[in-house]
Scaffold this motif. Structure first.
Motif, PDB file in Angstrom:
ATOM      1  N   THR A   1       0.833  -1.197   0.000  1.00 57.81           N
ATOM      2  CA  THR A   1       0.000   0.000   0.000  1.00 57.81           C
ATOM      3  C   THR A   1       0.869   1.248   0.000  1.00 57.81           C
ATOM      4  N   ALA A   2       1.906   1.241   0.831  1.00 55.85           N
ATOM      5  CA  ALA A   2       2.828   2.382   0.865  1.00 55.85           C
ATOM      6  C   ALA A   2       3.474   2.593  -0.495  1.00 55.85           C
ATOM      7  N   ASP A   3       3.922   1.510  -1.118  1.00 60.29           N
ATOM      8  CA  ASP A   3       4.548   1.622  -2.432  1.00 60.29           C
ATOM      9  C   ASP A   3       3.588   2.229  -3.449  1.00 60.29           C
ATOM     10  N   ALA A   4       2.352   1.775  -3.441  1.00 56.21           N
ATOM     11  CA  ALA A   4       1.368   2.271  -4.401  1.00 56.21           C
ATOM     12  C   ALA A   4       1.050   3.746  -4.163  1.00 56.21           C
ATOM     13  N   LEU A   5       0.985   4.160  -2.911  1.00 49.29           N
ATOM     14  CA  LEU A   5       0.774   5.580  -2.612  1.00 49.29           C
ATOM     15  C   LEU A   5       1.937   6.408  -3.133  1.00 49.29           C
ATOM     16  N   GLY A   6       3.141   5.862  -3.036  1.00 48.29           N
ATOM     17  CA  GLY A   6       4.301   6.563  -3.550  1.00 48.29           C
ATOM     18  C   GLY A   6       4.245   6.772  -5.048  1.00 48.29           C
ATOM     19  N   VAL A   7       3.690   5.822  -5.771  1.00 54.86           N
ATOM     20  CA  VAL A   7       3.541   5.971  -7.222  1.00 54.86           C
ATOM     21  C   VAL A   7       2.635   7.152  -7.541  1.00 54.86           C
ATOM     22  N   HIS A   8       1.588   7.328  -6.772  1.00 51.24           N
ATOM     23  CA  HIS A   8       0.670   8.453  -6.996  1.00 51.24           C
ATOM     24  C   HIS A   8       1.336   9.796  -6.687  1.00 51.24           C
ATOM     25  N   GLY A   9       2.126   9.862  -5.640  1.00 52.85           N
ATOM     26  CA  GLY A   9       2.798  11.103  -5.291  1.00 52.85           C
ATOM     27  C   GLY A   9       2.015  11.976  -4.331  1.00 52.85           C
ATOM     28  N   VAL A  10       2.700  12.999  -3.833  1.00 51.44           N
ATOM     29  CA  VAL A  10       2.167  13.837  -2.764  1.00 51.44           C
ATOM     30  C   VAL A  10       0.882  14.564  -3.174  1.00 51.44           C
ATOM     31  N   ALA A  11       0.898  15.252  -4.303  1.00 53.29           N
ATOM     32  CA  ALA A  11      -0.242  16.088  -4.673  1.00 53.29           C
ATOM     33  C   ALA A  11      -1.510  15.272  -4.867  1.00 53.29           C
ATOM     34  N   THR A  12      -1.403  14.151  -5.575  1.00 55.65           N
ATOM     35  CA  THR A  12      -2.587  13.331  -5.853  1.00 55.65           C
ATOM     36  C   THR A  12      -3.163  12.736  -4.578  1.00 55.65           C
ATOM     37  N   VAL A  13      -2.312  12.194  -3.720  1.00 59.80           N
ATOM     38  CA  VAL A  13      -2.817  11.572  -2.485  1.00 59.80           C
ATOM     39  C   VAL A  13      -3.385  12.636  -1.552  1.00 59.80           C
ATOM     40  N   HIS A  14      -2.726  13.781  -1.477  1.00 53.20           N
ATOM     41  CA  HIS A  14      -3.232  14.892  -0.658  1.00 53.20           C
ATOM     42  C   HIS A  14      -4.649  15.279  -1.083  1.00 53.20           C
ATOM     43  N   GLU A  15      -4.860  15.461  -2.383  1.00 48.43           N
ATOM     44  CA  GLU A  15      -6.194  15.809  -2.873  1.00 48.43           C
ATOM     45  C   GLU A  15      -7.182  14.682  -2.603  1.00 48.43           C
ATOM     46  N   ALA A  16      -6.737  13.447  -2.801  1.00 51.81           N
ATOM     47  CA  ALA A  16      -7.621  12.299  -2.599  1.00 51.81           C
ATOM     48  C   ALA A  16      -8.060  12.173  -1.147  1.00 51.81           C
ATOM     49  N   MET A  17      -7.233  12.614  -0.212  1.00 48.74           N
ATOM     50  CA  MET A  17      -7.582  12.547   1.215  1.00 48.74           C
ATOM     51  C   MET A  17      -8.343  13.786   1.683  1.00 48.74           C
ATOM     52  N   GLY A  18      -8.888  14.546   0.757  1.00 48.59           N
ATOM     53  CA  GLY A  18      -9.634  15.730   1.149  1.00 48.59           C
ATOM     54  C   GLY A  18      -8.737  16.903   1.498  1.00 48.59           C
ATOM     55  N   ARG A  19      -7.610  16.983   0.813  1.00 47.88           N
ATOM     56  CA  ARG A  19      -6.623  18.055   1.005  1.00 47.88           C
ATOM     57  C   ARG A  19      -6.147  18.116   2.454  1.00 47.88           C
ATOM     58  N   THR A  20      -5.775  16.971   2.976  1.00 46.11           N
ATOM     59  CA  THR A  20      -5.210  16.877   4.323  1.00 46.11           C
ATOM     60  C   THR A  20      -3.855  16.188   4.257  1.00 46.11           C
ATOM     61  N   GLY A  21      -3.106  16.258   5.371  1.00 46.45           N
ATOM     62  CA  GLY A  21      -1.908  15.453   5.540  1.00 46.45           C
ATOM     63  C   GLY A  21      -0.596  16.100   5.190  1.00 46.45           C
ATOM     64  N   LEU A  22      -0.613  17.293   4.570  1.00 49.88           N
ATOM     65  CA  LEU A  22       0.646  17.918   4.206  1.00 49.88           C
ATOM     66  C   LEU A  22       1.393  18.406   5.442  1.00 49.88           C
ATOM     67  N   VAL A  23       2.695  18.152   5.468  1.00 52.93           N
ATOM     68  CA  VAL A  23       3.542  18.608   6.576  1.00 52.93           C
ATOM     69  C   VAL A  23       3.660  20.125   6.567  1.00 52.93           C
ATOM     70  N   GLY A  24       3.778  20.715   5.395  1.00 54.04           N
ATOM     71  CA  GLY A  24       3.913  22.161   5.275  1.00 54.04           C
ATOM     72  C   GLY A  24       5.091  22.529   4.400  1.00 54.04           C
ATOM     73  N   ALA A  25       5.111  23.788   3.993  1.00 54.25           N
ATOM     74  CA  ALA A  25       6.109  24.245   3.029  1.00 54.25           C
ATOM     75  C   ALA A  25       7.496  24.432   3.629  1.00 54.25           C
ATOM     76  N   GLY A  26       7.620  24.343   4.946  1.00 56.26           N
ATOM     77  CA  GLY A  26       8.906  24.578   5.586  1.00 56.26           C
ATOM     78  C   GLY A  26       9.895  23.433   5.466  1.00 56.26           C
TER      79      GLY A  26
END
Length: 238
Positions: free
Chosen positions: A17-42
């Motif tokens: 599951t982790a590997d497959a999420l990695g294929v999608h990448g940060v932006a796609t998974v973030h949007e798919a989770m309702g725009r949650t989960g980002l650590v932040g721009a720092g």
């Protein structure tokens, strides 16, 4: 929380599951989770064009002290991502090439840290990916206890040991261990939708029409005017 501790037997998200999420990448998974989960721009990558995902081994250090990173190496295994923060802000260079060498030998996929890192040229050359708050050559000591594999605050999110970390050029995302399968299903669905949009745009369709945005523009009072009409209105306002 209790005193300093190293938790040795954490539950991890499913590796596939982790590997497959990695294929999608940060932006796609973030949007798919309702725009949650980002650590932040720092927290930013020290390299370009690298995408990883893996299960979190978490480290809580004292500022200016990397003792608990030494303790954490033993708890890492193949497919993990080391995630490090401090009890108060610190950008000292707590991590460098020697740590990366040890982690690479254990199959660790990368580092995410709110601290600084150093030996950046060596890290890039050896292909060990890092996302950090700073690049800073200031060294650290090994004197103060902390904890390994406890929940930690990383920017805007809390990361628990065993959560999925996805990281690429767009930043760093935390996917909760218990929600990883649902996040993957949502990301798969989003990818299919985006591919359909992509094909439509290749065929000349406009996003305004495909996404039904023209009525929204009208509801918001956006007018379509010719240049002559706009200039006439502008003169009238003058």
């Amino acid at each position: 929380m209790s005193g300093p501790v190293v938790v040795t037997d954490i539950a991890r998200a499913d590796a596939a599951t982790a590997d497959a999420l990695g294929v999608h990448g940060v932006a796609t998974v973030h949007e798919a989770m309702g725009r949650t989960g980002l650590v932040g721009a720092g927290i930013r990558p020290i390299q370009e064009g690298v995408r990883i995902a893996g299960t979190a081994v978490t480290v809580l250090c004292h500022p200016g002290d990397n003792l608990m990173i030494h303790a954490a190496v033993e708890q890492c295994r193949a497919g993990d991502v080391l995630v490090v923060t401090t009890t108060s802000p610190s950008i000292d260079g707590a991590f460098g090439e020697l740590f990366a060498t040890a982690l690479h030998a254990r199959g660790v996929r990368g580092l995410v840290t709110t601290t600084g890192v150093r030996d950046v040229a060596e890290l890039r050359a050896m292909g060990f990916p890092v996302w950090s708050a700073a690049v800073f050559a200031q060294g650290t000591v090994k004197a103060t206890p902390g904890s390994v594999n406890v929940p930690i605050t990383l920017g805007a999110v809390t990361v628990a040991p065993g959560d999925v970390i996805v990281a690429d050029d767009d930043g760093v995302l935390r996917v909760p261990r218990r929600g990883a399968d649902a996040a993957l299903d949502a990301a798969d669905a989003r990818l299919a939708k985006e591919e359909a949009d992509r094909e439509a745009y290749r065929g000349g369709r406009l996003s305004l029409d495909r996404k039904g945005l023209r009525p929204l523009l009208a509801d918001l009072g956006v007018e379509y005017l010719t240049q002559a009409d706009w200039e006439a209105q502008d003169r009238g306002r003058g």
